[in-house]
Scaffold this motif. Structure first.
Motif, PDB file in Angstrom:
ATOM      1  N   LYS A 188      13.242  -7.422  -6.000  1.00 40.15           N
ATOM      2  CA  LYS A 188      14.520  -8.128  -6.100  1.00 40.15           C
ATOM      3  C   LYS A 188      15.369  -7.932  -4.847  1.00 40.15           C
ATOM      4  N   THR A 189      15.317  -6.708  -4.315  1.00 40.98           N
ATOM      5  CA  THR A 189      16.184  -6.406  -3.169  1.00 40.98           C
ATOM      6  C   THR A 189      15.597  -6.845  -1.838  1.00 40.98           C
ATOM      7  N   GLY A 190      14.330  -7.242  -1.842  1.00 42.79           N
ATOM      8  CA  GLY A 190      13.726  -7.705  -0.601  1.00 42.79           C
ATOM      9  C   GLY A 190      12.255  -7.373  -0.537  1.00 42.79           C
ATOM     10  N   PRO A 191      11.561  -7.878   0.476  1.00 40.47           N
ATOM     11  CA  PRO A 191      10.123  -7.678   0.608  1.00 40.47           C
ATOM     12  C   PRO A 191       9.764  -6.206   0.765  1.00 40.47           C
ATOM     13  N   LEU A 192       8.595  -5.856   0.236  1.00 41.75           N
ATOM     14  CA  LEU A 192       8.060  -4.501   0.369  1.00 41.75           C
ATOM     15  C   LEU A 192       6.568  -4.605   0.655  1.00 41.75           C
ATOM     16  N   SER A 193       6.049  -3.596   1.364  1.00 45.37           N
ATOM     17  CA  SER A 193       4.605  -3.571   1.598  1.00 45.37           C
ATOM     18  C   SER A 193       3.901  -3.094   0.329  1.00 45.37           C
ATOM     19  N   ALA A 194       2.600  -3.361   0.257  1.00 40.50           N
ATOM     20  CA  ALA A 194       1.819  -2.916  -0.897  1.00 40.50           C
ATOM     21  C   ALA A 194       1.942  -1.416  -1.088  1.00 40.50           C
ATOM     22  N   GLY A 195       1.929  -0.682   0.009  1.00 43.45           N
ATOM     23  CA  GLY A 195       2.048   0.776  -0.072  1.00 43.45           C
ATOM     24  C   GLY A 195       3.388   1.221  -0.633  1.00 43.45           C
ATOM     25  N   ASP A 196       4.448   0.566  -0.175  1.00 45.68           N
ATOM     26  CA  ASP A 196       5.780   0.867  -0.700  1.00 45.68           C
ATOM     27  C   ASP A 196       5.799   0.657  -2.209  1.00 45.68           C
ATOM     28  N   ILE A 197       5.212  -0.446  -2.623  1.00 45.91           N
ATOM     29  CA  ILE A 197       5.186  -0.770  -4.057  1.00 45.91           C
ATOM     30  C   ILE A 197       4.397   0.298  -4.807  1.00 45.91           C
ATOM     31  N   CYS A 198       3.239   0.643  -4.295  1.00 49.92           N
ATOM     32  CA  CYS A 198       2.398   1.666  -4.932  1.00 49.92           C
ATOM     33  C   CYS A 198       3.151   2.956  -5.180  1.00 49.92           C
ATOM     34  N   SER A 199       3.958   3.347  -4.209  1.00 47.60           N
ATOM     35  CA  SER A 199       4.623   4.648  -4.285  1.00 47.60           C
ATOM     36  C   SER A 199       5.549   4.766  -5.496  1.00 47.60           C
ATOM     37  N   HIS A 200       5.872   3.657  -6.117  1.00 50.94           N
ATOM     38  CA  HIS A 200       6.744   3.693  -7.291  1.00 50.94           C
ATOM     39  C   HIS A 200       5.982   3.850  -8.595  1.00 50.94           C
ATOM     40  N   ARG A 215       4.889 -14.002  -2.932  1.00 49.42           N
ATOM     41  CA  ARG A 215       4.210 -14.517  -1.731  1.00 49.42           C
ATOM     42  C   ARG A 215       3.926 -13.326  -0.840  1.00 49.42           C
ATOM     43  N   ASP A 216       2.875 -13.434  -0.043  1.00 48.90           N
ATOM     44  CA  ASP A 216       2.573 -12.317   0.842  1.00 48.90           C
ATOM     45  C   ASP A 216       2.373 -12.800   2.276  1.00 48.90           C
ATOM     46  N   HIS A 217       2.625 -11.915   3.201  1.00 46.57           N
ATOM     47  CA  HIS A 217       2.314 -12.211   4.595  1.00 46.57           C
ATOM     48  C   HIS A 217       2.026 -10.892   5.281  1.00 46.57           C
ATOM     49  N   ARG A 218       1.067 -10.937   6.169  1.00 52.47           N
ATOM     50  CA  ARG A 218       0.673  -9.722   6.865  1.00 52.47           C
ATOM     51  C   ARG A 218       1.517  -9.516   8.116  1.00 52.47           C
ATOM     52  N   GLU A 219       1.839  -8.249   8.355  1.00 57.69           N
ATOM     53  CA  GLU A 219       2.495  -7.875   9.603  1.00 57.69           C
ATOM     54  C   GLU A 219       1.757  -6.657  10.117  1.00 57.69           C
ATOM     55  N   GLY A 220       0.832  -6.892  11.012  1.00 60.64           N
ATOM     56  CA  GLY A 220       0.021  -5.792  11.517  1.00 60.64           C
ATOM     57  C   GLY A 220      -0.824  -5.231  10.400  1.00 60.64           C
ATOM     58  N   LYS A 221      -0.745  -3.934  10.240  1.00 65.21           N
ATOM     59  CA  LYS A 221      -1.552  -3.293   9.194  1.00 65.21           C
ATOM     60  C   LYS A 221      -1.014  -3.550   7.800  1.00 65.21           C
ATOM     61  N   PHE A 222       0.224  -3.936   7.722  1.00 64.18           N
ATOM     62  CA  PHE A 222       0.883  -4.029   6.422  1.00 64.18           C
ATOM     63  C   PHE A 222       0.897  -5.438   5.857  1.00 64.18           C
ATOM     64  N   ILE A 223       0.807  -5.502   4.560  1.00 65.28           N
ATOM     65  CA  ILE A 223       0.969  -6.787   3.892  1.00 65.28           C
ATOM     66  C   ILE A 223       2.243  -6.710   3.067  1.00 65.28           C
ATOM     67  N   TYR A 224       3.158  -7.575   3.373  1.00 67.48           N
ATOM     68  CA  TYR A 224       4.442  -7.556   2.678  1.00 67.48           C
ATOM     69  C   TYR A 224       4.456  -8.592   1.560  1.00 67.48           C
ATOM     70  N   TYR A 225       5.080  -8.165   0.476  1.00 65.51           N
ATOM     71  CA  TYR A 225       5.204  -9.061  -0.674  1.00 65.51           C
ATOM     72  C   TYR A 225       6.665  -9.367  -0.911  1.00 65.51           C
ATOM     73  N   GLU A 226       6.910 -10.615  -1.268  1.00 61.94           N
ATOM     74  CA  GLU A 226       8.286 -10.969  -1.605  1.00 61.94           C
ATOM     75  C   GLU A 226       8.301 -11.859  -2.840  1.00 61.94           C
ATOM     76  N   LEU A 227       9.412 -11.781  -3.523  1.00 63.40           N
ATOM     77  CA  LEU A 227       9.608 -12.476  -4.788  1.00 63.40           C
ATOM     78  C   LEU A 227       9.704 -13.975  -4.577  1.00 63.40           C
ATOM     79  N   ASN A 228       9.114 -14.725  -5.502  1.00 58.63           N
ATOM     80  CA  ASN A 228       9.352 -16.164  -5.541  1.00 58.63           C
ATOM     81  C   ASN A 228       9.754 -16.538  -6.963  1.00 58.63           C
TER      82      ASN A 228
END
Lengths: 91, 91
Positions: free
Chosen positions: B23-35, B57-70
């Motif tokens: 809700k507050t903004g995009p997070l990487s898969a790892g960030d999400i996992c940590s919760h 929706r997802d988009h890659r940024e280097g090693k990270f894949i960021y997810y954001e709400l749609n």
DNA sequence: TTAACAATTAACTTAATTGTTAATTGAAGT
DNA sequence: ACTTCAATTAACAATTAAGTTAATTGTTAA
């Protein structure tokens, strides 16, 4: 009861169709069955899932058990979605 | 895609929590996992279910894949519920 | 190219869901 | 009491879903 049960109940197309059928008014289990191509036993279990979620209420009239829609628990979903979307004024 | 996929995706508490996190903004898969207290593989599958439903929706940024709400697909649920409740003026 | 890291995919196990048929409960009529 | 009908519950088979560990893909940097 609660959001979890409500969403789980809605996550099945037959159960959603049952709710739609009840939109116009109460129907007996048999009436409901006649709209589907699965057995009465299967429908009965779908009805029990919907009842557990408090999406429908039932009452017996002689041999028949009538089911009717209860939409009040849907407010909880609406609220959850609204807050997820951001509760902003500008929407 | 469609109502069925959306509701199925929402019918799991972990997946709903993931959406709330975003809700507050995009997070990487790892960030999400940590919760969560399940493995990264399990979260990855939850993410794929949410993506299939077009709730994220997802988009890659280097090693990270960021997810954001749609949230746009949630309109469909709102509409379905509203019509189930009767689309009456007096409500 | 190799190493290291983020994340997904594969293979598998277990639990939950959905459907079937058969048996059971409950009410009404004979 | 017995039968009949409406509906549910029980027992089982088949499918789907969710979790685990292990292997793979993709990216960055040495």
């Amino acid at each position: 009861m609660g959001l979890q049960d409500t969403l789980r109940a809605l996550a099945d197309p037959i159960r959603r169709d049952i709710l739609s059928l009840l939109k116009t008014g109460p129907l007996s289990a048999g009436d409901i069955c006649s709209h589907f191509s699965v057995t009465a036993a299967a429908i009965s279990r779908h009805l029990s899932v919907l009842k557990e979620a408090d999406l429908i209420r039932d009452h017996r009239e002689g041999k028949f058990i009538y089911y009717e829609l209860n939409t009040s628990v849907l407010e909880e979903i609406m609220f959850w979605i609204t807050e997820l979307k951001g509760d902003r004024d500008d929407a």
